[in-house]
Design a protein around this motif. Structure first.
Motif, PDB file in Angstrom:
ATOM      1  N   MET A 107       0.738  -1.127   0.029  1.00 36.34           N
ATOM      2  CA  MET A 107       0.045   0.004  -0.152  1.00 36.34           C
ATOM      3  C   MET A 107       1.077   1.171  -0.032  1.00 36.34           C
ATOM      4  O   MET A 107       0.725   1.961  -0.877  1.00 36.34           O
ATOM      5  N   PHE A 108       1.777   1.358   0.791  1.00 35.84           N
ATOM      6  CA  PHE A 108       2.603   2.496   1.014  1.00 35.84           C
ATOM      7  C   PHE A 108       3.674   2.662  -0.275  1.00 35.84           C
ATOM      8  O   PHE A 108       4.060   3.770  -0.570  1.00 35.84           O
ATOM      9  N   SER A 109       4.071   1.504  -0.886  1.00 31.46           N
ATOM     10  CA  SER A 109       4.978   1.711  -2.072  1.00 31.46           C
ATOM     11  C   SER A 109       4.237   2.067  -3.179  1.00 31.46           C
ATOM     12  O   SER A 109       4.861   2.800  -4.309  1.00 31.46           O
ATOM     13  N   ARG A 110       2.813   2.296  -3.208  1.00 25.79           N
ATOM     14  CA  ARG A 110       1.993   2.981  -4.189  1.00 25.79           C
ATOM     15  C   ARG A 110       1.948   4.347  -3.884  1.00 25.79           C
ATOM     16  O   ARG A 110       1.263   5.183  -4.830  1.00 25.79           O
ATOM     17  N   GLY A 111       2.620   4.891  -2.798  1.00 24.53           N
ATOM     18  CA  GLY A 111       2.609   6.264  -2.541  1.00 24.53           C
ATOM     19  C   GLY A 111       1.745   6.512  -1.325  1.00 24.53           C
ATOM     20  O   GLY A 111       0.801   6.122  -0.974  1.00 24.53           O
ATOM     21  N   HIS A 112       2.188   7.938  -0.628  1.00 20.96           N
ATOM     22  CA  HIS A 112       1.587   8.092   0.749  1.00 20.96           C
ATOM     23  C   HIS A 112       0.100   8.493   0.595  1.00 20.96           C
ATOM     24  O   HIS A 112      -0.585   8.105   1.328  1.00 20.96           O
ATOM     25  N   GLU A 117      -5.607   7.640   1.298  1.00 22.80           N
ATOM     26  CA  GLU A 117      -7.006   7.397   0.693  1.00 22.80           C
ATOM     27  C   GLU A 117      -7.490   6.132   1.301  1.00 22.80           C
ATOM     28  O   GLU A 117      -8.677   6.168   1.801  1.00 22.80           O
ATOM     29  N   VAL A 118      -6.808   4.892   1.062  1.00 17.89           N
ATOM     30  CA  VAL A 118      -7.496   3.784   1.668  1.00 17.89           C
ATOM     31  C   VAL A 118      -7.603   3.664   3.117  1.00 17.89           C
ATOM     32  O   VAL A 118      -8.849   3.378   3.368  1.00 17.89           O
ATOM     33  N   LEU A 119      -6.698   4.164   3.779  1.00 10.11           N
ATOM     34  CA  LEU A 119      -6.715   4.201   5.155  1.00 10.11           C
ATOM     35  C   LEU A 119      -7.930   4.914   5.703  1.00 10.11           C
ATOM     36  O   LEU A 119      -8.539   4.783   6.838  1.00 10.11           O
ATOM     37  N   SER A 120      -8.311   6.068   5.044  1.00 15.53           N
ATOM     38  CA  SER A 120      -9.253   6.867   5.547  1.00 15.53           C
ATOM     39  C   SER A 120     -10.731   6.653   4.943  1.00 15.53           C
ATOM     40  O   SER A 120     -11.650   7.409   4.831  1.00 15.53           O
TER      41      SER A 120
END
Length: 206
Positions: A107-112, A117-120
């Motif tokens: 997930m984080f390798s796809r950008g902060h 967006e995913v986590l929120s």
């Protein structure tokens, strides 16, 4: 060949070596070579592999062990509790950790921004059409995190009491066994919605 396959450790190590060769081959033919996308793919491979082990064991516990235990003769039950269950729980809890860590890595390798967006649930960037996909993926990610916390915070501590790894009286042991069972059933309940979010998002949104 039979001798090789008779040894579990040798079989697993050889499978990992063959997988490593395949991973290197993919990096060699990838348009970007061994770039960030390649390492994202390696993390995804780790995430999927660990996830298969984790959810596979979760389903083994619920489809087989929990259901069959009541019908096992009393004199045979110690074999499950002393040998099979502790070994299965070892791989169960550590594969859960590996799955979540590798998944967060993907997930984080796809950008902060993507991770936020995913986590929120897609709310970090405001209300847009893209939000709906992030919302569904976010549900899957948080379900996986809840399941992971359930493994380490509820199932494993109670299984240690139920299996006698931590010595408690019979009443506490019976209570721990029930709590562990219900927590495992909770993860079983959440597993299919979680997997749906993961598989559908990757297919429909990439």
């Amino acid at each position: 060949m039979g001798k090789l396959l008779s040894n579990f450790r040798t079989t697993v190590l050889l499978s990992l070596v063959l997988a490593g060769v395949m991973i290197y081959a993919f990096g060699s033919v990838s348009p970007g070579g061994f770039d960030l996308i390649f390492w994202q793919a390696v993390l995804r491979w780790t995430h999927v592999g660990a996830g298969i082990l984790w959810i596979g064991l979760l389903w083994y516990f619920n489809f087989v062990q929990i259901r069959v235990m009541p019908s096992i003769p009393a004199e045979l039950k110690p074999a499950i509790g002393k040998h099979i269950a502790p070994e299965a729980l070892f791989w169960f809890r550590w594969s859960a950790l590996a799955t979540v860590v590798a998944g967060l890595g993907v997930m984080f390798s796809r950008g902060h921004a993507y991770a936020m967006e995913v986590l929120s649930f897609g709310l970090a960037g405001g209300l847009t059409e893209d939000q709906k996909g992030y919302t569904l993926m976010g549900i899957g990610v948080w379900l996986a995190i809840v399941m992971f916390l359930n493994v380490w915070g509820i199932i494993w501590p109670n299984q240690k009491r139920a299996l006698g790894i931590v010595v408690v009286d019979d009443d506490a042991k019976a209570k721990a066994a029930r709590v562990a069972m219900l927590a495992s059933r909770t993860n079983m309940l959440l597993s299919l919605p979680m997997l749906t979010a993961m598989a559908m998002y990757q297919t429909l949104f990439g």
